[in-house]
Design a protein around this motif. Structure first.
Motif, short mmCIF file in Angstrom:
data_model
loop_
_atom_site.label_atom_id
_atom_site.label_comp_id
_atom_site.label_asym_id
_atom_site.label_seq_id
_atom_site.Cartn_x
_atom_site.Cartn_y
_atom_site.Cartn_z
N VAL A 30 0.84 -1.20 0.00
CA VAL A 30 0.00 0.00 0.00
C VAL A 30 0.88 1.25 0.00
O VAL A 30 0.59 2.23 -0.69
N ALA A 31 2.00 1.19 0.72
CA ALA A 31 2.92 2.34 0.77
C ALA A 31 3.47 2.63 -0.63
O ALA A 31 3.66 3.81 -0.99
N SER A 32 3.70 1.59 -1.42
CA SER A 32 4.18 1.80 -2.79
C SER A 32 3.15 2.55 -3.62
O SER A 32 3.49 3.40 -4.44
N LEU A 33 1.88 2.22 -3.39
CA LEU A 33 0.80 2.90 -4.12
C LEU A 33 0.69 4.36 -3.68
O LEU A 33 0.51 5.26 -4.51
N VAL A 34 0.81 4.59 -2.37
CA VAL A 34 0.73 5.97 -1.85
C VAL A 34 1.89 6.80 -2.40
O VAL A 34 1.70 7.94 -2.84
N GLU A 35 3.08 6.21 -2.43
CA GLU A 35 4.24 6.94 -2.94
C GLU A 35 4.05 7.25 -4.43
O GLU A 35 4.40 8.35 -4.89
N GLY A 36 3.50 6.29 -5.17
CA GLY A 36 3.22 6.54 -6.59
C GLY A 36 2.23 7.66 -6.76
O GLY A 36 2.42 8.57 -7.59
N TYR A 37 1.18 7.63 -5.96
CA TYR A 37 0.13 8.66 -6.03
C TYR A 37 0.71 10.05 -5.74
O TYR A 37 0.45 11.02 -6.46
N GLN A 38 1.55 10.12 -4.71
CA GLN A 38 2.12 11.42 -4.33
C GLN A 38 3.14 11.91 -5.35
O GLN A 38 3.22 13.10 -5.64
N THR A 39 3.94 10.97 -5.88
CA THR A 39 4.94 11.35 -6.89
C THR A 39 4.24 11.86 -8.14
O THR A 39 4.65 12.86 -8.74
N ALA A 40 3.18 11.17 -8.56
CA ALA A 40 2.43 11.59 -9.75
C ALA A 40 1.85 12.99 -9.55
O ALA A 40 1.90 13.83 -10.45
N LYS A 41 1.32 13.20 -8.36
CA LYS A 41 0.71 14.50 -8.05
C LYS A 41 1.75 15.62 -8.17
O LYS A 41 1.49 16.66 -8.76
N LYS A 42 2.92 15.36 -7.61
CA LYS A 42 4.00 16.37 -7.66
C LYS A 42 4.42 16.67 -9.10
O LYS A 42 4.76 17.79 -9.43
N LYS A 43 4.41 15.64 -9.94
CA LYS A 43 4.86 15.80 -11.32
C LYS A 43 3.72 16.20 -12.26
O LYS A 43 3.95 16.37 -13.47
N GLY A 44 2.52 16.31 -11.72
CA GLY A 44 1.37 16.67 -12.55
C GLY A 44 0.95 15.57 -13.50
O GLY A 44 0.42 15.83 -14.58
N LEU A 45 1.18 14.31 -13.10
CA LEU A 45 0.82 13.17 -13.94
C LEU A 45 -0.42 12.47 -13.38
O LEU A 45 -0.66 12.50 -12.17
N LYS A 46 -1.17 11.82 -14.25
CA LYS A 46 -2.34 11.08 -13.80
C LYS A 46 -1.89 9.77 -13.16
O LYS A 46 -0.91 9.15 -13.58
N PHE A 47 -2.68 9.33 -12.15
CA PHE A 47 -2.37 8.09 -11.44
C PHE A 47 -3.69 7.50 -10.96
O PHE A 47 -4.61 8.23 -10.58
N GLY A 48 -3.77 6.20 -10.94
CA GLY A 48 -4.98 5.58 -10.41
C GLY A 48 -4.85 4.08 -10.31
O GLY A 48 -3.82 3.50 -10.70
N LEU A 49 -5.89 3.48 -9.77
CA LEU A 49 -5.95 2.02 -9.63
C LEU A 49 -7.09 1.50 -10.49
O LEU A 49 -8.13 2.17 -10.62
N VAL A 50 -6.91 0.31 -11.05
CA VAL A 50 -8.00 -0.31 -11.83
C VAL A 50 -8.16 -1.76 -11.41
O VAL A 50 -7.21 -2.43 -10.96
N GLY A 51 -9.41 -2.23 -11.54
CA GLY A 51 -9.72 -3.64 -11.29
C GLY A 51 -9.30 -4.13 -9.92
O GLY A 51 -8.80 -5.24 -9.78
#
Lengths: 137, 110
Positions: free
Chosen positions: B57-78
């Motif tokens: 879960v921490a990996s997902l949170v870090e991805g979400y926060q990194t994407a936000k900082k870089k202005g990139l879209k991020f999400g989970l599917v399925g």
């Protein structure tokens, strides 16, 4: 469980062992009559507790030993986790504020959400223990 | 755990399969962050995840926060039931954008 009421599982503090730990907790919980939801929750909680020992007590030293005991107290399951690492700072073991979105720090929250009772302590200067209890219907 | 990365609708889709625990979550983290480092929007497909612990879960949170900082879209599917129950426990099911499929996410993007 070994004698129907107690199971002991000793394993190295190696992340690769976590799958076996989950399997042990799952089979023991099912054998005690827990429903699937409770079994899944117990697996999460014990996995997190073991992770905390691996990461924060042994600090990644895979040679350390962890002992997991599962006791069926009749209407309640008790999980005792022991390690032989240096005593950890008990004051630092607490769930974090979930509104503070950041990676990490969720394990203790999971344990406290799932278990009915959690007690942390030191085994003198020879290690640490965590005793967790969960009522089962 | 095994993982694969494919491209769909402009997203790097990181597909995780099996148990995502401390023994392999560093690989999941590195894969997600690698896609974001190369400025690709990321969707993490959790449909084949049978278990995920707090390190996953921490990996997902870090991805979400990194994407936000870089202005990139991020999400989970399925998101599988096993993964969703852990996200709910962490109260993250309302934080991550979650869609059933990549196509649903693309449609939601407009």
């Amino acid at each position: 469980m070994n004698d129907g009421r107690r199971l002991e599982f000793r394993f190295p503090a190696d992340p690769a062992m976590l799958r076996q730990v989950r399997e042990q907790v799952r089979s023991a919980s099912l054998a005690c009559g827990c429903c699937e939801k409770t079994v899944a929750e117990l697996v999460i909680a014990i996995n997190e507790a073991c992770m905390n020992v691996i990461q924060h007590a042994y600090k990644g030293d895979c040679s350390g030993e962890i002992i997991l005991e599962i006791l069926n107290n009749g209407g309640e399951l008790e999980f005792q986790l022991r390690d032989f690492a240096a005593p950890v700072d008990l004051a630092r073991i607490k769930p974090r504020d979930l509104d503070d979105l950041r990676p990490g720090g969720l394990g203790t929250h999971f344990i406290h959400e799932i278990m009915d009772d959690c007690v942390y302590g030191h085994l003198g200067d020879r290690g640490n223990y965590l005793r967790m209890k969960k009522k089962i219907s | 755990m095994s993982y694969a990365v494919r491209t769909d609708g402009g997203y790097a889709v990181v597909e995780l399969t099996g148990d995502v625990d401390l023994s392999c979550s560093p690989d999941a983290r590195a894969t997600i962050l690698s896609c974001l480092t190369s400025n690709r929007p990321v969707l993490v497909d959790l449909s084949r995840v049978t278990y995920i612990d707090s390190s996953g879960v921490a990996s997902l949170v870090e991805g979400y926060q990194t994407a936000k900082k870089k202005g990139l879209k991020f999400g989970l599917v399925g998101v599988s039931e096993a993964a969703l129950s852990v996200l709910k426990l962490a109260r993250l099911d309302k934080v991550f954008p979650i869609h059933a499929t990549v196509a649903d996410r693309i449609q939601a993007d407009g």
